[in-house]
Scaffold this motif. Sequence first.
Motif: not given
Lengths: 279, 312
Positions: A103-105, A109-111, A128, A145-147, A149-150, A161
Amino acid sequence: MSDSLYGPLHDVAEDAGYADPPARAGFFTDTSVCIGCKACEVACKEWNAIPDDGFALTGMSYDNTGQLGASTWRHVAFIEQSRPREVGDGDGGTRWLMASDVCKHCTHAACLDVCPTGALFRTEFATVVVQQDVCNGCAYCVSACPYGVIDRREGDGRAWKCTMCYDRIGDGMEPACAKACPTDSIQYGPLDELRERARARLDELHAEGVAEARLYGEDENDGVGGDGAFFLLLDEPETYGLPPDPVVTTRDLPAMWKWAGGAAAALAGCVAVSFLGRR
Amino acid sequence: MPKRGGERSMVPRAEFGSYYGRPVLKRPRWQAPHLPGYLYFGGLSGAAAAMAAMADATGRGRLSLTGRVTAATAAAAGSALLIAELGRPERFLNMLRVFKPTSPMSVGSWVLATHGGLTGLSAASGVTGIAPWLGRAAGAGAALTGPVLATYTGVLMADTAVPAWHEGYRHLPLLFAGSALASAGAVGMAAVPRGQAGPARRMALLGAGLELAAAGTLEKGAGMREQAELISEPYRTGRAGTLLRLGRGLTAAGAAGTLVAGRSRTAAVVSGLALTGGALCTRFGVFYAGLASAEDPKYTVVPQRARRATGA
Ligand code: SF4
Ligand code: SF4
């Protein structure tokens, strides 16, 4: 709660309301020294008591984990590349990229922005984290999440996450993955220091002729305001399954509400107009 | 596999790298029929509440009662679908734990809770005849929450990383507004005697027109900022494309039928059903377009690469 939705942000924890927070914590994952041992994956699972998420052979080189998810908070990617190379160019023109993703923290953070319950929150370390006793499994964060991840853990029903080992770093210990990494591919520390170290490492590699080395997620002018967990990569981000130019979705939220406001007014106007006339 | 710098073809294929072709984004955990069903019921409830309040104000008793009952029932059905979709349904009240302007779902939960309460009150009063002044006041309040409830869902979908939804942020609220008008108009004209249903028919017509126009621009990607052709592709292809085409046909047929619905109750009912079918297809189509958009990494990677290349 933060008022800024986009752009560089220096005091992330202050912005989230902490009075005198510690330095922003971060991960620098230098994939150029990763040996693909997956010690980070195992240490993470052990420390955080994460359940297994299936035992499958994927056929993707040595990667039988697949991707980050509700029950995988570190994921080691394996990429085998064979390219035409010059004669006398080392070991036969094959290279093997390995990278431990996490996770990019994100700074923005969109999440966290979209979480309706407040389960996702910004810690004093500017990381986060999901509060598992609050999350109701609405899954908004999953799509935000744009990556990628979650994710929601099916059966359990809540989103999970990486916490950057919130329970360890609060006690002055480093996260389990960084502790277990035998090559220091995963480095934990104050984000500012890590960024400096990463730039020095990048210069070193460039000086050695590794022109393809690049940093990913360290730029605070990127679409998420920079990542708390950033990387040194040896190829394009998408080769590792990372988005090349992610943007926090809430950057456009004010514009979205404007369009929705217009649409709501249009709806009300249409109803009113429909009632003109006597029939 | 696309060749790098290979032969030319008529349609340039998107060239991009990926990790074993895996998606970059997570597949949305929202499911059908819950989410698209909620989009439909939320829209129906919102527009029906506005219809009921106007019917009250203009002395159309039957239309008002139908609107009030429809608004309350649809709000309840939509809420039930939302709760059923949670991973932890017993924690649904956590939706009202905080108010978060950055979360469309938080804003929407408060709007839905308020709207559900107001429409419940006005319907109960309308059906029982108790406290008519309270029913009218609650109904007037619901006429304010209704249009918000019917359109905020466009923001709900757009405020995600899913390219087809995110880049549709201009289109989705208008599309849902049109679809909601058509849905409520459909119920009104099918359930109310022809003499009082004129406004419902006009709502249905206006709504169908707006729905068709917004769906058309969304499918073409008109007004999307970058790579419009590629990002809007999921609205034209696959399951979503089929649903949206079917929806367009049903909505157009329903609108045509509405033109004669003032003369025949049968035509009113048939047109109402067609418009309802069209609205449902629209919602399901938008939902499936998002799934397709999240599942193929090209929709994430190609526009982002292009953006980086141009330094925009
Ligand atoms: S990478 Fe995704 S899950 Fe991690 S903080 Fe950023 S938006 Fe949230
Ligand atoms: S699934 Fe949980 S953490 Fe994610 S947005 Fe919903 S309530 Fe927040």
